[in-house]
Motif scaffolding. Structure first.
Motif, PDB file in Angstrom:
ATOM      1  N   UNK A 213      86.673  17.039  38.167  1.00 47.90           N
ATOM      2  CA  UNK A 213      85.510  16.679  38.970  1.00 47.90           C
ATOM      3  C   UNK A 213      85.408  17.569  40.197  1.00 47.90           C
ATOM      4  N   UNK A 214      84.227  17.626  40.744  1.00 52.31           N
ATOM      5  CA  UNK A 214      83.993  18.435  41.930  1.00 52.31           C
ATOM      6  C   UNK A 214      83.237  17.615  42.965  1.00 52.31           C
ATOM      7  N   UNK A 215      83.475  17.968  44.209  1.00 52.70           N
ATOM      8  CA  UNK A 215      82.727  17.384  45.317  1.00 52.70           C
ATOM      9  C   UNK A 215      81.650  18.380  45.729  1.00 52.70           C
ATOM     10  N   UNK A 216      80.409  17.942  45.729  1.00 56.39           N
ATOM     11  CA  UNK A 216      79.277  18.811  46.064  1.00 56.39           C
ATOM     12  C   UNK A 216      78.599  18.277  47.319  1.00 56.39           C
ATOM     13  N   UNK A 217      78.446  19.155  48.306  1.00 54.37           N
ATOM     14  CA  UNK A 217      77.707  18.819  49.523  1.00 54.37           C
ATOM     15  C   UNK A 217      76.423  19.633  49.559  1.00 54.37           C
ATOM     16  N   UNK A 218      75.331  18.983  49.823  1.00 54.51           N
ATOM     17  CA  UNK A 218      74.034  19.653  49.935  1.00 54.51           C
ATOM     18  C   UNK A 218      73.480  19.370  51.331  1.00 54.51           C
TER      19      UNK A 218
ATOM     20  N   UNK B 175      68.330  25.456  50.097  1.00 52.75           N
ATOM     21  CA  UNK B 175      69.331  24.422  50.379  1.00 52.75           C
ATOM     22  C   UNK B 175      70.728  25.053  50.415  1.00 52.75           C
ATOM     23  N   UNK B 176      71.519  24.611  51.377  1.00 53.64           N
ATOM     24  CA  UNK B 176      72.892  25.091  51.505  1.00 53.64           C
ATOM     25  C   UNK B 176      73.814  24.069  50.855  1.00 53.64           C
ATOM     26  N   UNK B 177      74.695  24.541  49.965  1.00 57.81           N
ATOM     27  CA  UNK B 177      75.595  23.614  49.296  1.00 57.81           C
ATOM     28  C   UNK B 177      76.992  24.213  49.186  1.00 57.81           C
ATOM     29  N   UNK B 178      77.982  23.335  49.128  1.00 67.58           N
ATOM     30  CA  UNK B 178      79.371  23.743  48.923  1.00 67.58           C
ATOM     31  C   UNK B 178      79.951  22.928  47.774  1.00 67.58           C
ATOM     32  N   UNK B 179      80.923  23.512  47.093  1.00 63.69           N
ATOM     33  CA  UNK B 179      81.544  22.870  45.933  1.00 63.69           C
ATOM     34  C   UNK B 179      83.052  22.951  46.089  1.00 63.69           C
ATOM     35  N   UNK B 180      83.733  21.834  45.923  1.00 58.60           N
ATOM     36  CA  UNK B 180      85.188  21.783  46.015  1.00 58.60           C
ATOM     37  C   UNK B 180      85.748  21.005  44.837  1.00 58.60           C
ATOM     38  N   UNK B 181      86.933  21.403  44.383  1.00 62.36           N
ATOM     39  CA  UNK B 181      87.601  20.674  43.311  1.00 62.36           C
ATOM     40  C   UNK B 181      88.169  19.365  43.857  1.00 62.36           C
TER      41      UNK B 181
END
Length: 200
Positions: free
Chosen positions: A103-108, A166-172
């Protein structure tokens, strides 16, 4: 191994400068690919799979390095070893992307709320949190969620289609609480169970 190929009538020069480097190359592709997958399973907390992969990774590596020492004066062995490492890295990453495990954590982050994206997440039964925040240039909207990696591509495409800036980041994500897992993956059964308790 060398004797086996020589018995087949293959000249020693061809074995030393073609077949042996190719075998070393293939061995390295296999063990480096397995190493990449093993690391992925470790990061995702798969305790049952990672040790098995580690066993085969070490075994193949020992076979490859053993052939290097037996052919220490053959420069093509080193080429096969290094080339297999490079190719194994590529193959391992490709397999890891295809499996899309974990799974990943996504911030938008956007200047204004995105109700269309929230509706999309509700339709997909994603768990999410939507809060207001303060950015460098003023108020912003922060939306983050945890999802399966296999859903990530469609989600990012949806974000870009709604707001290409949109600015987004993705983390495991290594672990998710069991309660959240039950809600995300088995929502109908969870809802039915809670409703039956309320009625009682």
């Amino acid at each position: 191994m060398q004797e086996y190929f020589l018995e087949l009538g293959i000249p020693k020069e061809i074995f030393d400068y073609a077949i042996m480097p190719l075998l070393i190359f293939c061995a390295r592709v296999m063990d480096v690919s397995i190493n990449t997958l093993r690391i992925m399973f470790v990061l995702n907390g798969k305790k049952n799979v990672a040790p098995i992969l580690g066993f085969f990774e070490a075994m193949i590596w020992l076979l490859a390095i053993g052939q290097i020492f037996q052919n220490v004066n053959n420069p093509m062995s080193y080429v096969g070893y290094a080339g297999g490492f490079a190719m194994g890295t590529y193959v391992g990453m490709t397999i890891e992307e295809k499996l899309a495990l974990g799974r990943v954590l996504v911030r938008v982050i956007t200047p204004v709320p995105m109700p269309e994206l929230i509706e999309y997440m509700k339709e997909k039964n994603f768990r999410f949190t939507n809060v207001g925040a303060e950015g460098r240039y003023g108020k912003v909207n922060l939306l983050f969620t945890v999802m399966k990696r296999e859903d990530l591509k469609d989600y990012i495409e949806t974000v870009k289609s709604l707001n290409d800036k949109a600015f987004y980041t993705i983390e495991s994500v290594k672990r998710v609480s069991e309660d959240d897992l039950n809600v995300m993956e088995d929502r109908p059964r969870f809802t039915t169970k809670v409703w039956s308790r309320i009625r009682k």
